[in-house]
Design a protein around this motif. Structure first.
Motif: not given
Length: 114
Positions: A72-96
């Motif tokens: 789920e965390v990886a999905r959130e990162i992938e979707q955020s990056l694909n939707n040009d929401n890098t800030a959200q992807a970076i925030a989610a990546s803190a959980q990786l």
């Protein structure tokens, strides 16, 4: 999402499918979780396409082996990056790192209990 969720039915399905190769494959997948997680973190700030591909692979591998929360965390990162929401992807990546380590520990414990 800070809790580590493992879907034991997915593990049992993979165990049934892979038979005697299951144990070695699960150990390999745990190493892949670490590698792919590190690749996401290493590329998320400078190569969004590569980071998205690594997140996609991590999402799929984790889901196949029951690491639901990691997937789920990886999905959130992938979707955020694909939707040009890098800030959200970076925030989610803190959980990786925590998700990878926790998932690996729970999967290893599950395997040793068999």
């Amino acid at each position: 999402m800070n809790s580590i969720i493992i879907d034991e039915s997915a593990l049992e399905s993979m165990e049934s499918l892979l038979g005697e190769q299951f144990s070695d494959t699960l150990v390999f997948c745990c190493a892949e979780f670490e590698r792919l997680g590190a690749e996401v973190l290493a590329t998320i700030h400078n190569d969004i396409q590569v980071a998205s591909r690594h997140a996609h692979s991590l999402k799929s591998n984790a889901a196949q082996f029951g690491a639901t929360s990691l997937s789920e965390v990886a999905r959130e990162i992938e979707q955020s990056l694909n939707n040009d929401n890098t800030a959200q992807a970076i925030a989610a990546s803190a959980q990786l790192d925590g998700q990878v380590a926790g998932s690996k520990a729970k999967l290893t414990d599950w395997l040793q209990s068999r």
